[in-house]
Design a protein around this motif. Sequence first.
Motif, PDB file in Angstrom:
ATOM      1  N   ALA A 170       0.712  -1.196   0.060  1.00 26.63           N
ATOM      2  CA  ALA A 170      -0.136   0.133   0.066  1.00 26.63           C
ATOM      3  C   ALA A 170       0.663   1.243  -0.131  1.00 26.63           C
ATOM      4  O   ALA A 170       0.624   2.285  -0.716  1.00 26.63           O
ATOM      5  CB  ALA A 170      -0.820   0.015   1.127  1.00 26.63           C
ATOM      6  N   THR A 171       2.002   1.274   0.922  1.00 22.03           N
ATOM      7  CA  THR A 171       2.884   2.308   0.756  1.00 22.03           C
ATOM      8  C   THR A 171       3.572   2.555  -0.637  1.00 22.03           C
ATOM      9  O   THR A 171       3.560   3.702  -1.073  1.00 22.03           O
ATOM     10  CB  THR A 171       3.968   2.223   1.821  1.00 22.03           C
ATOM     11  N   ARG A 172       4.165   1.645  -1.168  1.00 22.57           N
ATOM     12  CA  ARG A 172       4.606   1.503  -2.436  1.00 22.57           C
ATOM     13  C   ARG A 172       3.654   2.293  -3.387  1.00 22.57           C
ATOM     14  O   ARG A 172       3.914   3.008  -4.459  1.00 22.57           O
ATOM     15  CB  ARG A 172       5.311   0.425  -2.907  1.00 22.57           C
ATOM     16  N   PHE A 173       2.524   1.758  -3.518  1.00 24.53           N
ATOM     17  CA  PHE A 173       1.686   1.672  -4.538  1.00 24.53           C
ATOM     18  C   PHE A 173       1.016   3.426  -4.640  1.00 24.53           C
ATOM     19  O   PHE A 173       0.848   3.943  -5.385  1.00 24.53           O
ATOM     20  CB  PHE A 173       0.279   1.270  -4.040  1.00 24.53           C
ATOM     21  N   ALA A 174       0.771   3.674  -2.926  1.00 27.65           N
ATOM     22  CA  ALA A 174       0.838   5.359  -3.086  1.00 27.65           C
ATOM     23  C   ALA A 174       1.963   6.278  -3.655  1.00 27.65           C
ATOM     24  O   ALA A 174       1.658   7.166  -4.289  1.00 27.65           O
ATOM     25  CB  ALA A 174       0.613   5.613  -1.533  1.00 27.65           C
ATOM     26  N   ARG A 175       3.116   5.780  -3.361  1.00 22.81           N
ATOM     27  CA  ARG A 175       4.310   6.453  -3.936  1.00 22.81           C
ATOM     28  C   ARG A 175       4.326   6.437  -5.378  1.00 22.81           C
ATOM     29  O   ARG A 175       4.816   7.322  -5.987  1.00 22.81           O
ATOM     30  CB  ARG A 175       5.746   5.782  -3.264  1.00 22.81           C
ATOM     31  N   TYR A 176       4.045   5.263  -6.132  1.00 22.41           N
ATOM     32  CA  TYR A 176       4.111   5.166  -7.444  1.00 22.41           C
ATOM     33  C   TYR A 176       2.861   6.126  -8.140  1.00 22.41           C
ATOM     34  O   TYR A 176       3.350   6.499  -9.229  1.00 22.41           O
ATOM     35  CB  TYR A 176       4.003   4.052  -7.804  1.00 22.41           C
ATOM     36  N   LEU A 177       1.704   6.047  -7.489  1.00 18.93           N
ATOM     37  CA  LEU A 177       0.658   6.736  -7.966  1.00 18.93           C
ATOM     38  C   LEU A 177       1.050   8.474  -7.931  1.00 18.93           C
ATOM     39  O   LEU A 177       0.687   9.186  -8.936  1.00 18.93           O
ATOM     40  CB  LEU A 177      -0.676   6.600  -7.048  1.00 18.93           C
ATOM     41  N   ALA A 178       1.776   8.718  -7.125  1.00 22.87           N
ATOM     42  CA  ALA A 178       2.172  10.144  -6.887  1.00 22.87           C
ATOM     43  C   ALA A 178       3.180  10.406  -8.044  1.00 22.87           C
ATOM     44  O   ALA A 178       3.168  11.723  -8.656  1.00 22.87           O
ATOM     45  CB  ALA A 178       2.814  10.369  -5.520  1.00 22.87           C
ATOM     46  N   ASP A 179       4.083   9.386  -8.246  1.00 22.11           N
ATOM     47  CA  ASP A 179       5.179   9.748  -9.306  1.00 22.11           C
ATOM     48  C   ASP A 179       4.566   9.844 -10.695  1.00 22.11           C
ATOM     49  O   ASP A 179       4.846  10.488 -11.503  1.00 22.11           O
ATOM     50  CB  ASP A 179       6.091   8.746  -9.347  1.00 22.11           C
ATOM     51  N   ALA A 180       3.414   8.961 -10.811  1.00 29.72           N
ATOM     52  CA  ALA A 180       2.852   8.967 -12.341  1.00 29.72           C
ATOM     53  C   ALA A 180       1.820  10.220 -12.292  1.00 29.72           C
ATOM     54  O   ALA A 180       1.764  10.694 -13.496  1.00 29.72           O
ATOM     55  CB  ALA A 180       1.619   7.394 -11.907  1.00 29.72           C
ATOM     56  N   ALA A 181       1.263  10.795 -11.117  1.00 27.13           N
ATOM     57  CA  ALA A 181       0.472  11.721 -11.240  1.00 27.13           C
ATOM     58  C   ALA A 181       1.265  13.224 -11.505  1.00 27.13           C
ATOM     59  O   ALA A 181       0.619  13.880 -12.476  1.00 27.13           O
ATOM     60  CB  ALA A 181      -0.311  12.093  -9.850  1.00 27.13           C
ATOM     61  N   VAL A 182       2.493  13.242 -11.397  1.00 24.82           N
ATOM     62  CA  VAL A 182       3.550  14.491 -11.915  1.00 24.82           C
ATOM     63  C   VAL A 182       4.211  14.035 -13.165  1.00 24.82           C
ATOM     64  O   VAL A 182       4.749  14.735 -13.755  1.00 24.82           O
ATOM     65  CB  VAL A 182       4.143  14.571 -10.547  1.00 24.82           C
ATOM     66  N   GLY A 183       3.996  12.945 -13.901  1.00 26.99           N
ATOM     67  CA  GLY A 183       4.412  12.571 -14.896  1.00 26.99           C
ATOM     68  C   GLY A 183       5.887  12.076 -15.047  1.00 26.99           C
ATOM     69  O   GLY A 183       6.456  11.962 -15.698  1.00 26.99           O
ATOM     70  N   ASN A 184       6.288  11.671 -13.833  1.00 30.96           N
ATOM     71  CA  ASN A 184       7.580  10.946 -13.536  1.00 30.96           C
ATOM     72  C   ASN A 184       7.613   9.832 -13.832  1.00 30.96           C
ATOM     73  O   ASN A 184       8.763   8.797 -13.883  1.00 30.96           O
ATOM     74  CB  ASN A 184       8.347  11.250 -12.054  1.00 30.96           C
ATOM     75  N   LEU A 185       6.578   8.982 -14.042  1.00 25.58           N
ATOM     76  CA  LEU A 185       6.450   7.576 -14.282  1.00 25.58           C
ATOM     77  C   LEU A 185       5.252   7.167 -15.025  1.00 25.58           C
ATOM     78  O   LEU A 185       4.194   7.570 -14.853  1.00 25.58           O
ATOM     79  CB  LEU A 185       6.333   6.781 -12.533  1.00 25.58           C
ATOM     80  N   PRO A 186       5.230   6.179 -15.920  1.00 22.63           N
ATOM     81  CA  PRO A 186       4.275   5.882 -16.975  1.00 22.63           C
ATOM     82  C   PRO A 186       3.369   5.092 -16.156  1.00 22.63           C
ATOM     83  O   PRO A 186       3.844   4.142 -15.220  1.00 22.63           O
ATOM     84  CB  PRO A 186       4.743   5.236 -17.891  1.00 22.63           C
ATOM     85  N   ALA A 187       1.998   5.338 -16.071  1.00 22.82           N
ATOM     86  CA  ALA A 187       1.104   4.503 -15.311  1.00 22.82           C
ATOM     87  C   ALA A 187       1.062   3.032 -15.508  1.00 22.82           C
ATOM     88  O   ALA A 187       0.570   2.263 -15.001  1.00 22.82           O
ATOM     89  CB  ALA A 187      -0.568   5.206 -15.629  1.00 22.82           C
ATOM     90  N   GLU A 188       1.279   2.582 -17.067  1.00 22.65           N
ATOM     91  CA  GLU A 188       1.231   1.231 -17.211  1.00 22.65           C
ATOM     92  C   GLU A 188       2.464   0.312 -16.605  1.00 22.65           C
ATOM     93  O   GLU A 188       2.107  -1.028 -16.765  1.00 22.65           O
ATOM     94  CB  GLU A 188       1.243   1.194 -18.678  1.00 22.65           C
ATOM     95  N   VAL A 189       3.378   0.976 -15.893  1.00 20.63           N
ATOM     96  CA  VAL A 189       4.210   0.159 -15.258  1.00 20.63           C
ATOM     97  C   VAL A 189       4.139   0.046 -13.937  1.00 20.63           C
ATOM     98  O   VAL A 189       5.092  -0.721 -13.273  1.00 20.63           O
ATOM     99  CB  VAL A 189       5.832   0.590 -15.785  1.00 20.63           C
ATOM    100  N   ILE A 190       3.402   0.569 -13.293  1.00 21.25           N
ATOM    101  CA  ILE A 190       3.072   0.738 -11.632  1.00 21.25           C
ATOM    102  C   ILE A 190       2.938  -0.723 -11.185  1.00 21.25           C
ATOM    103  O   ILE A 190       3.729  -1.169 -10.278  1.00 21.25           O
ATOM    104  CB  ILE A 190       1.657   1.586 -11.511  1.00 21.25           C
ATOM    105  N   PHE A 191       2.210  -1.397 -11.760  1.00 19.05           N
ATOM    106  CA  PHE A 191       1.657  -2.999 -11.163  1.00 19.05           C
ATOM    107  C   PHE A 191       2.729  -3.797 -11.338  1.00 19.05           C
ATOM    108  O   PHE A 191       3.388  -4.595 -10.440  1.00 19.05           O
ATOM    109  CB  PHE A 191       0.313  -3.412 -11.801  1.00 19.05           C
ATOM    110  N   ASN A 192       3.736  -3.703 -12.469  1.00 21.42           N
ATOM    111  CA  ASN A 192       4.943  -4.474 -12.657  1.00 21.42           C
ATOM    112  C   ASN A 192       5.889  -4.015 -11.589  1.00 21.42           C
ATOM    113  O   ASN A 192       6.753  -5.005 -11.152  1.00 21.42           O
ATOM    114  CB  ASN A 192       5.546  -4.175 -14.239  1.00 21.42           C
ATOM    115  N   LEU A 193       6.223  -2.689 -11.558  1.00 20.48           N
ATOM    116  CA  LEU A 193       7.046  -2.335 -10.427  1.00 20.48           C
ATOM    117  C   LEU A 193       6.631  -2.608  -9.045  1.00 20.48           C
ATOM    118  O   LEU A 193       7.548  -3.138  -8.268  1.00 20.48           O
ATOM    119  CB  LEU A 193       7.528  -0.740 -10.570  1.00 20.48           C
ATOM    120  N   LEU A 194       5.256  -2.641  -8.841  1.00 21.10           N
ATOM    121  CA  LEU A 194       4.951  -3.004  -7.383  1.00 21.10           C
ATOM    122  C   LEU A 194       5.141  -4.447  -7.143  1.00 21.10           C
ATOM    123  O   LEU A 194       5.550  -4.855  -6.012  1.00 21.10           O
ATOM    124  CB  LEU A 194       3.406  -2.613  -7.447  1.00 21.10           C
ATOM    125  N   TRP A 195       4.907  -5.313  -8.141  1.00 18.14           N
ATOM    126  CA  TRP A 195       5.144  -6.809  -8.057  1.00 18.14           C
ATOM    127  C   TRP A 195       6.723  -7.007  -7.668  1.00 18.14           C
ATOM    128  O   TRP A 195       7.029  -7.810  -6.874  1.00 18.14           O
ATOM    129  CB  TRP A 195       4.481  -7.448  -9.072  1.00 18.14           C
TER     130      TRP A 195
END
Length: 358
Positions: free
Chosen positions: A22-47
């Motif tokens: 949950a902590t990592r997911f919130a951090r990745y969502l914040a990065d994706a919101a500001v454009g530092n991370l593509p949204a399609e790779v969030i779940f791969n990075l989370l795993w």
Amino acid sequence: MLREFSLNLLAVVGVLWLIYVATRFARYLADAAVGNLPAEVIFNLLWLNSMGALSVLLPIAVFLSVLLGLGRMSADNELTVIAACGIAGNRIRRNVLIFTGIMGIVIALLSLWIVPDVLAGRYQLEQRAKVTADTTGLVAGSFKESQAGDWTFYSQGLSADRTHMENVFIEIQREPKPLIFRAARGHFDVEPSSGDKYLVLEEGYRYEGKAGDLDFTIAEYATHSLLVEQGGQQQYREKVKATATAVLWQRGNLEDLAEVQWRISSALMTVILGLLAMTLAHAGPRQGRYAGLFPAILIYIVYSNLLGVSRAWVEKGDLVPWLGQIWVHLIMLGLWWLLVNRYQLRHYLSIQRQAQGQ
């Protein structure tokens, strides 16, 4: 006992894993919101991150599982009945050592071989994602400023895979002379060893100076690289974590040896924490099964922080590598011996005080 420990282990690992995810997911969502991370790779990075965290979560999970299992048996007087039936405490200690030994072997396999491969995949995916995010945020025919506001990007179009820019214009505000770049093509690239991010321009011109000045310079280039972001110490540490143990041992510098010792310490820490849990699980009258939870958490925090301090000392050369983190494990074994023999020591000290009083 082994069944009790295993069920508690599953429960504790599940809770800790969900908190971490949950902590990592919130951090990745914040990065994706500001454009530092593509949204399609969030779940791969989370795993990949959750798999890499197992070597860190399992030692404390094993510690708590033994503590909670023996604490329940002590609160329900099962340990008292076992002792009344003539079963020695060494039998209980043997079961704890079997459980923590098996988990120590599993953690050693994870720390030394499996987790570095997982983190290597995550590191490569993160670097590609950061490069993709830089070009994904570009809209053909519009300007985009850097976060600091000193760079202005313009791209007339993007390639089909959206990794290369076409007809690039870049303005860099700096003193005393501003810079302007024109290029037929451009793409972002990351240096694997340092994590530094570069903007690579191809077939263009470089203009330096202010319009109308006599020292205005124009240069033509085939390839020009601009440093966009430095990787820093954090990127270097992440790269070391993702390096195979055999490679670290072969290179043999201080940072690599400290990382190898850290990975080995995870397995040793598991067994020693299991022994400490035995001494903390025996609750006194009216104390309850969770009486030893607070001192157990305190011991874990001190233990892990001492290991972190020892690792930093080895990296800086303040501590000889052969000593490494062994002294921390010896201190914890000494603490375990004191807790096991605390009643005998207390009785011995009382006898000594009485003898001195006479």
